[in-house]
Write a protein that holds these residues in place. Structure first.
Motif, mmCIF file in Angstrom:
data_model
loop_
_atom_site.group_PDB
_atom_site.id
_atom_site.type_symbol
_atom_site.label_atom_id
_atom_site.label_comp_id
_atom_site.label_asym_id
_atom_site.label_seq_id
_atom_site.Cartn_x
_atom_site.Cartn_y
_atom_site.Cartn_z
ATOM 1 N N GLU A 1 43.218 39.774 44.867
ATOM 2 C CA GLU A 1 42.072 40.072 43.839
ATOM 3 C C GLU A 1 41.740 41.479 43.406
ATOM 4 O OE1 GLU A 1 39.845 38.379 41.454
ATOM 5 O OE2 GLU A 1 41.687 36.700 42.126
ATOM 6 N N HIS A 2 41.946 42.375 44.852
ATOM 7 C CA HIS A 2 41.413 43.958 44.413
ATOM 8 C C HIS A 2 42.142 44.428 44.289
ATOM 9 C CE1 HIS A 2 40.321 47.534 46.126
ATOM 10 N NE2 HIS A 2 41.829 47.538 46.525
ATOM 11 N N PHE A 3 43.807 44.229 44.385
ATOM 12 C CA PHE A 3 44.832 44.644 43.345
ATOM 13 C C PHE A 3 44.728 44.218 42.314
ATOM 14 C CE2 PHE A 3 46.804 45.783 47.696
ATOM 15 C CZ PHE A 3 46.611 47.116 47.880
ATOM 16 N N ARG A 4 44.626 43.231 41.822
ATOM 17 C CA ARG A 4 44.209 42.538 40.738
ATOM 18 C C ARG A 4 43.320 43.225 39.797
ATOM 19 N NH1 ARG A 4 41.684 36.737 38.629
ATOM 20 N NH2 ARG A 4 42.768 37.015 37.250
ATOM 21 N N THR A 5 41.924 42.962 40.117
ATOM 22 C CA THR A 5 41.540 44.022 39.722
ATOM 23 C C THR A 5 41.723 45.252 39.100
ATOM 24 O OG1 THR A 5 39.760 43.235 40.821
ATOM 25 C CG2 THR A 5 38.932 45.238 39.261
ATOM 26 N N PHE A 6 42.423 46.143 39.893
ATOM 27 C CA PHE A 6 42.879 47.440 39.143
ATOM 28 C C PHE A 6 43.795 47.135 37.601
ATOM 29 C CE2 PHE A 6 41.169 48.583 43.098
ATOM 30 C CZ PHE A 6 40.174 49.922 43.007
ATOM 31 N N ALA A 7 44.595 46.031 38.189
ATOM 32 C CA ALA A 7 46.112 46.321 37.166
ATOM 33 C C ALA A 7 44.670 45.512 35.685
ATOM 34 C CB ALA A 7 46.802 45.003 37.285
ATOM 35 N N ILE A 8 43.242 44.854 35.662
ATOM 36 C CA ILE A 8 43.512 44.444 34.764
ATOM 37 C C ILE A 8 42.274 45.483 34.242
ATOM 38 C CG2 ILE A 8 41.014 42.776 33.662
ATOM 39 C CD1 ILE A 8 42.434 40.542 35.683
ATOM 40 N N LEU A 9 41.744 46.020 35.213
ATOM 41 C CA LEU A 9 41.070 47.234 34.735
ATOM 42 C C LEU A 9 41.731 48.850 33.845
ATOM 43 C CD1 LEU A 9 37.891 47.794 37.318
ATOM 44 C CD2 LEU A 9 38.025 46.606 34.609
ATOM 45 N N ASP A 10 42.430 48.460 34.299
ATOM 46 C CA ASP A 10 44.115 49.638 33.622
ATOM 47 C C ASP A 10 43.768 48.382 32.229
ATOM 48 O OD1 ASP A 10 45.471 52.238 33.953
ATOM 49 O OD2 ASP A 10 47.245 50.352 33.899
ATOM 50 N N GLU A 11 44.422 47.521 32.353
ATOM 51 C CA GLU A 11 44.952 47.043 31.011
ATOM 52 C C GLU A 11 43.728 47.120 29.767
ATOM 53 O OE1 GLU A 11 46.793 42.690 29.384
ATOM 54 O OE2 GLU A 11 46.327 43.417 31.128
ATOM 55 N N ARG A 12 42.204 46.995 30.320
ATOM 56 C CA ARG A 12 41.190 46.176 29.316
ATOM 57 C C ARG A 12 40.636 46.862 29.408
ATOM 58 N NH1 ARG A 12 42.221 40.728 30.309
ATOM 59 N NH2 ARG A 12 40.938 39.611 31.621
ATOM 60 N N GLY A 13 39.920 47.295 30.827
ATOM 61 C CA GLY A 13 39.016 47.868 31.158
ATOM 62 C C GLY A 13 37.849 48.691 29.784
ATOM 63 N N VAL A 14 36.863 48.737 30.206
ATOM 64 C CA VAL A 14 35.701 49.784 29.621
ATOM 65 C C VAL A 14 34.965 50.917 30.392
ATOM 66 C CG1 VAL A 14 34.526 50.352 28.145
ATOM 67 C CG2 VAL A 14 35.519 48.726 27.653
ATOM 68 N N THR A 15 35.456 52.291 30.145
ATOM 69 C CA THR A 15 34.712 52.729 30.785
ATOM 70 C C THR A 15 33.351 53.057 30.310
ATOM 71 O OG1 THR A 15 36.679 54.243 31.778
ATOM 72 C CG2 THR A 15 34.211 55.435 32.334
ATOM 73 N N THR A 16 32.005 53.566 31.488
ATOM 74 C CA THR A 16 31.157 54.011 30.906
ATOM 75 C C THR A 16 29.807 54.271 31.985
ATOM 76 O OG1 THR A 16 28.079 53.419 29.261
ATOM 77 C CG2 THR A 16 29.763 51.207 30.904
#
Length: 340
Positions: free
Chosen positions: A50-65
């Protein structure tokens, strides 16, 4: 000797030790050992994935704010987690376990989160490795080492037993006769009296008060909580099925944590209620179709969504485990204390 031959000799030596140690272990027992090792490794493996999956998903569609820190929960020696509200969706609050040092309530920090699952979030300036991440990594390394040390040689031993009867368990010396590789049939529930005596021995060793706390009070208490909570939830489901009324509710806000939903606050017939499972990421004021009890608006669920989350299933499993183990553990502990 080449490097490849050296590796092969090390593998063969380890398999020989494993096979010699488990020479007379029955096949079902060996399978149980391998499954137990895999079960031990599963929680830390899931956390790492889940830790590495989080970074993969955020790199794909994450929103930075940016997000405002609205709460800080303390646990142990210091802060345990913080609650933040993203600036671009103030109806969502989510909890963070990793954040920059010297962060206080009211501060603003940059974050990246998944708009489809706001619980999947990271603080941009958080340290790459902290105490929690380091501990999880060490546990994962140990768990994977245990799996590698037990499962492959265990599978290899089982395959050799299928091909060559000489690798199968030797006959029980206490049993009359018997062929090579076979054991005399025994009662499959022979572990019950052995477990009974083992619990009784532990109860005598740790003392009366500790035994009552560990083997009597805690199992009964946890079982009562698990069964009681599950019965209450099941009664709510049955009541909604029999007397539930469709209604339109208004979203007040949602809470997220640990990559999953926590709680959705809604307003039904002028009263606030909470559900733990819903679809999408509704914003403040959005309508939502629910089924609720007119005489008790707190008993509510979203239409076409099963209302149980991970917490309800954990309590149900805890109650079921207690129902199975308490009738064995409690009398065995009391019997052991009476034999002192």
């Amino acid at each position: 000797m080449t490097e490849f031959q050296r590796d092969r000799s090390v593998d063969s030596a380890w398999f020989a030790k494993f096979a010699r140690h488990n020479r007379d272990r029955t096949t079902p027992s060996l399978v149980v050992v391998m499954l137990t090792v895999c079960a031990i490794a599963m929680p830390t493996t899931w956390l790492s994935v889940e830790h590495f999956r989080t970074f993969a998903i955020l790199d794909e569609r994450g929103v930075t704010t940016s997000a405002k820190v609205v709460a800080l929960t303390r646990g142990g020696r210091g802060p345990h987690e913080i609650t933040v509200v993203p600036d671009d969706n103030t109806s969502v609050s989510t909890r963070l376990r990793h954040w920059p040092r010297d962060t206080n309530v009211g501060d603003t920090l940059p974050i990246t989160y998944d708009p489809l699952n706001p619980g999947r979030i990271v603080a941009t300036d958080a340290p790459v490795v902290d105490a929690w991440i380091a501990t999880t990594a060490l546990l994962e390394i140990g768990a994977l080492w245990l799996v590698v040390a037990v499962v492959p040689p265990g599978v290899a031993l089982l395959l050799r037993r299928v091909r060559d009867p000489a690798w199968r368990p030797r006959p029980d010396p206490d049993a009359p006769g018997g062929k090579v590789g076979l054991r005399t049939h025994r009662n499959p529930l022979r572990w019950v009296p052995a477990g009974w005596h083992k619990v009784g021995d532990w109860a005598r060793e740790v003392g009366a008060w500790k035994s009552i706390l560990i083997f009597v009070f805690l199992p009964i208490t946890l079982t009562c909580f698990g069964v009681g909570f599950t019965v209450q939830e099941v009664r709510g489901l049955v009541a909604l099925e029999e007397r539930g009324v469709p209604a339109h509710a208004e979203v007040v806000g949602s809470e997220w944590a640990g990559n999953h939903q926590e709680e959705l606050t809604i307003r039904v017939d002028g009263e606030e209620a909470w559900i733990s499972r819903w679809t999408g990421v509704p914003r403040d004021g959005d309508p939502i179709d629910v089924i609720h009890l007119p005489d008790d608006p707190q008993v509510v669920r979203q239409v076409d969504v099963f209302p149980w989350g991970h917490e309800e299933f954990i309590w149900a499993l805890l109650g079921l485990a207690g129902i199975v183990t308490v009738p064995l553990v409690v009398p065995a502990a009391i019997s052991g204390l009476l034999r002192r």
